[in-house]
Structures are given as C-alpha cells and as structure tokens.
Design an enzyme around this catalytic site. Structure first.
Site, PDB file in Angstrom:
ATOM      1  N   SER A  33       0.717  -1.200  -0.023  1.00 53.08           N
ATOM      2  CA  SER A  33       0.130  -0.071   0.096  1.00 53.08           C
ATOM      3  C   SER A  33       0.867   1.195  -0.116  1.00 53.08           C
ATOM      4  CB  SER A  33      -0.941   0.045   1.058  1.00 53.08           C
ATOM      5  OG  SER A  33      -0.188  -0.337   2.368  1.00 53.08           O
TER       6      SER A  33
ATOM      7  N   HIS B 147      -6.682   1.135  -2.993  1.00 59.41           N
ATOM      8  CA  HIS B 147      -5.903  -0.092  -3.209  1.00 59.41           C
ATOM      9  C   HIS B 147      -6.307  -0.448  -4.919  1.00 59.41           C
ATOM     10  CE1 HIS B 147      -4.451  -1.848   0.679  1.00 59.41           C
ATOM     11  NE2 HIS B 147      -4.221  -0.471   0.896  1.00 59.41           N
TER      12      HIS B 147
ATOM     13  N   HIS C 238      -5.595  -8.472   1.348  1.00 62.14           N
ATOM     14  CA  HIS C 238      -5.414  -8.915   2.430  1.00 62.14           C
ATOM     15  C   HIS C 238      -6.324  -9.745   3.283  1.00 62.14           C
ATOM     16  CE1 HIS C 238      -3.314  -5.019   1.414  1.00 62.14           C
ATOM     17  NE2 HIS C 238      -2.520  -5.384   2.267  1.00 62.14           N
TER      18      HIS C 238
ATOM     19  N   TYR D  33      -7.332  -9.354   6.353  1.00 63.87           N
ATOM     20  CA  TYR D  33      -8.153  -8.453   7.070  1.00 63.87           C
ATOM     21  C   TYR D  33      -9.317  -8.187   6.377  1.00 63.87           C
ATOM     22  CZ  TYR D  33      -5.808  -4.504   5.066  1.00 63.87           C
ATOM     23  OH  TYR D  33      -5.045  -3.607   4.411  1.00 63.87           O
ATOM     24  N   GLU D  34      -9.236  -8.056   5.124  1.00 68.34           N
ATOM     25  CA  GLU D  34     -10.437  -7.826   4.364  1.00 68.34           C
ATOM     26  C   GLU D  34     -11.473  -8.826   4.463  1.00 68.34           C
ATOM     27  OE1 GLU D  34      -9.572  -5.712   0.455  1.00 68.34           O
ATOM     28  OE2 GLU D  34      -7.452  -6.472   1.017  1.00 68.34           O
TER      29      GLU D  34
ATOM     30  N   ALA E  17       4.347  -1.882   3.067  1.00 65.44           N
ATOM     31  CA  ALA E  17       4.470  -0.755   4.256  1.00 65.44           C
ATOM     32  C   ALA E  17       4.461  -1.493   5.488  1.00 65.44           C
ATOM     33  CB  ALA E  17       3.305   0.228   3.996  1.00 65.44           C
TER      34      ALA E  17
ATOM     35  N   MET F 154       0.904  -6.407   7.603  1.00 64.81           N
ATOM     36  CA  MET F 154      -0.235  -7.096   7.770  1.00 64.81           C
ATOM     37  C   MET F 154      -0.336  -8.006   6.334  1.00 64.81           C
ATOM     38  SD  MET F 154      -2.947  -4.247   8.869  1.00 64.81           S
ATOM     39  CE  MET F 154      -2.659  -3.214  10.205  1.00 64.81           C
ATOM     40  N   SER F 155       0.758  -8.133   5.759  1.00 63.19           N
ATOM     41  CA  SER F 155       0.961  -8.887   4.514  1.00 63.19           C
ATOM     42  C   SER F 155       2.515  -9.781   4.389  1.00 63.19           C
ATOM     43  CB  SER F 155       0.771  -7.848   3.362  1.00 63.19           C
ATOM     44  OG  SER F 155       1.972  -7.126   3.481  1.00 63.19           O
TER      45      SER F 155
ATOM     46  N   ASN G  43       6.249   4.373   9.648  1.00 67.46           N
ATOM     47  CA  ASN G  43       6.107   4.781  10.892  1.00 67.46           C
ATOM     48  C   ASN G  43       6.999   3.943  12.056  1.00 67.46           C
ATOM     49  OD1 ASN G  43       3.789   2.746  10.267  1.00 67.46           O
ATOM     50  ND2 ASN G  43       4.065   2.578  12.556  1.00 67.46           N
TER      51      ASN G  43
ATOM     52  N   HIS H  64      -3.503   5.773   9.028  1.00 70.04           N
ATOM     53  CA  HIS H  64      -3.070   5.127   7.739  1.00 70.04           C
ATOM     54  C   HIS H  64      -2.534   6.406   6.834  1.00 70.04           C
ATOM     55  CE1 HIS H  64      -3.682   2.783   4.217  1.00 70.04           C
ATOM     56  NE2 HIS H  64      -4.694   3.335   3.977  1.00 70.04           N
TER      57      HIS H  64
HETATM   58  N1  HPA Z   1       1.743  -1.943  12.095  1.00 67.22           N
HETATM   59  C1  HPA Z   1       1.230  -2.845  11.051  1.00 67.22           C
HETATM   60  N2  HPA Z   1       1.029  -2.539   9.787  1.00 67.22           N
HETATM   61  C2  HPA Z   1       1.786  -1.472   9.502  1.00 67.22           C
HETATM   62  C3  HPA Z   1       2.260  -0.437  10.340  1.00 67.22           C
HETATM   63  C4  HPA Z   1       2.301  -0.800  11.659  1.00 67.22           C
HETATM   64  O1  HPA Z   1       2.741  -0.363  12.623  1.00 67.22           O
HETATM   65  N3  HPA Z   1       2.753   0.363   9.375  1.00 67.22           N
HETATM   66  C5  HPA Z   1       2.259   0.025   8.366  1.00 67.22           C
HETATM   67  N4  HPA Z   1       1.816  -0.997   8.253  1.00 67.22           N
END
Ligand code: HPA
Length: 285
Positions: free
Chosen positions: A33, A64, A86, A88-89, A116, A214-215, A238, A250
């Site tokens: 992403s 996306h 993903h 989570y979807e 990411a 998450m991937s 981050n 996000h």
């Molecule tokens: N945690 C999980 N997934 C993420 C993060 C995070 O801090 N940053 C970008 N994707």
C-alpha cells in the site's frame, strides 16, 4: 476435494488471463500500500484489472487499485500486482495467496515482495527501506493448510532460506551502487486491521522482529512452496505503536511511503535490471 477447488479456481484465472495475453513474466512484483505508483516505471504491454478475471478476489480497501500489469523493466519481463488483497478484508487465506500462485503459474520464477511496515527496531525511522532477511508469522493462518497441492510443492516445505541469499546480495549491491541506505531485518506479519498495541510491539521486539505489517509472509509461504525465489523489502512508514507520542494513522503510513517512493523506485528498477544482467531470470533457475 478442497485442493481441486483451489486448483480449479487458479486454473480458471490463468485461462482467463491467457485469453488476454501470452506474456510470460520472469519476475512477479507485489506492491504494498502506498507503493503502487511503481507501476508507472513499467513499460506496459498489457493491464488486466482483477475485476475482469473470473474468480479473482478483488481488494476492498480504498486507494488499493487492483490489477495485474504485464511489461518490462529494462530487459526483465515482469508481472506486477498493483494492489494486493489482505486477510483482514475477510478473504480466505487461500484467496489471499491466489494471485501469487497465479503469477507463478504464468511463469514467474522470482517474487519481489514489498510492503508498508511499522518499524519495531529502534534504529529505524520513517522512510527507511529494509531488506527482509527472514520472517515471523504471528496469528495469520498458514496458506498451505488443507490437502497439499502436490502439483505446487511438497507437504512440509523447508523454510530455512525463504528469502534467497543470492537475491539479497544483489539487492545490497544495487543499494550501495546507487547510494540508497538499506536496513535489514526480520519482518513479522500479523492479521490486522487494527495496528498493534505497545505491549504487542514489545513482545515482537523480544521475539526478534524488526518490522511489522499485515501482508507478505503468507505470500512468501505460498511462493516458497512453489519453488519461487523470493526477495522482499519493507518500507518503514512509521515507528510502531508505543515508540513515539502520536497515534498511528493510515494517512501517516501513506505519506511516509510517498516520501520513500523515489528511493524505492530506483532500488526496484536497478534490482530488476541487475538480475537480468546476472542471467538470473528463468534460465538458471
Ligand atoms: N503495524 C502494522 N502494519 C503497518 C504498520 C504498523 O505499524 N505501518 C504500516 N503497516
């Protein structure tokens, strides 16, 4: 049998793609992403939106953009997944890895995974790029659960070298040559969609995690099963939960990915050119 349902679905998608293009990629590229703009660096031969492929799962997250892009970077033939689905979807884990398996069936022997991620390692900062040297799976179901698809690989695949050591060396070399700082470390996949708690981040750090997202891990497991050579890069967007004062958003993730985009673009492009020069695509695998 379950394996036939999955196999049938994949074959249907491959056939549907083959009606549109006979392009045989060397490398499959999955863009995380915020990193989707890389597609503009590909000399495009054909684009197929997931929505036009019968049986293909499509992403529900806003921003996306879901499509396969077939084309070349330098002389390297790539299929690029712009937008992934993903867990989570709400998709089954076999649907999440289906595009990876489709790209392998289309001929890709190398998988380049990007994501990411949150930085867990205190030496990281937002905007850093991290070569994935290994991974930890945390609570995401294993995509190989269920009857083994023998046509893809063995029941109990070895996972000692998921991220190909030679591809890692090429990426390091390309990074040095192009003066792109490159961190290294272990990526951990959780399910999301909520970000982690500070306590979870402390746990992950204790376990040896450097970046979290998450991937990627489930796709790497499916690709490793099929014998693909894998290379992965995290864009640290981050510092993970509890590591600084602001809450995670996000928007922040996307802004950091945008900031890293020029370096990331250069790194991927030079890597793709380098693997062709090394004669590493299809031929030697
Ligand atoms: N945690 C999980 N997934 C993420 C993060 C995070 O801090 N940053 C970008 N994707």
């Amino acid at each position: 049998m379950v394996e036939n349902v999955i196999l049938d679905k994949i074959s249907k998608c491959v056939n549907s793609i083959r009606k549109r293009t006979s392009f045989v990629p060397d490398v499959a590229l999955i863009l995380g992403s915020g990193l989707g703009d890389y597609a503009s660096n590909i000399k495009i031969e054909c684009e197929i939106p997931y929505s036009e492929i019968e049986g293909m799962p499509t992403s529900t997250v806003q921003g996306h953009d879901g499509r396969f892009i077939f084309g070349t970077v330098g002389d390297t033939k790539v299929v690029c997944m712009k937008g992934r689905v993903h867990f989570y979807e709400g998709y089954s884990i076999s649907d999440v890895v289906m595009p990876t398996r489709i790209m392998a069936k289309l001929g890709a022997k190398i998988l380049f995974l990007t994501n990411a991620a949150g930085g867990v390692n205190y030496n990281f900062k937002a905007g850093d790029l991290m070569l994935i040297t290994d991974h930890i799976s945390c609570f995401a179901p294993n995509p190989l659960i269920g009857p083994n698809i023998d046509e893809f690989g063995v029941r109990f695949p070895d996972m000692s070298h998921v991220y190909d050591v030679h591809l890692q060396d090429i990426l390091r070399k390309v990074a040095v040559e192009n003066k792109i700082p490159l961190k290294e470390g272990v990526y951990c996949q959780l399910t999301g969609p909520s970000y982690e708690t500070p306590a979870e981040i402390r746990m992950l750090r204790t376990l040896g995690t450097d970046s979290v997202g998450m991937s990627t891990v489930v796709e790497a497991i499916a690709a490793n099963h099929m014998g693909m050579k894998i290379c992965g890069v995290s864009c640290i967007c981050n510092l993970a939960a509890g590591m600084n004062a602001q809450p995670l958003s996000h928007k922040e993730v996307q802004e950091a990915a945008d900031m890293a985009a020029p370096r990331f673009t250069k790194l991927v492009t030079e890597f793709l050119k380098a693997i062709d020069k090394e004669g590493l695509t299809c031929k030697s695998i």
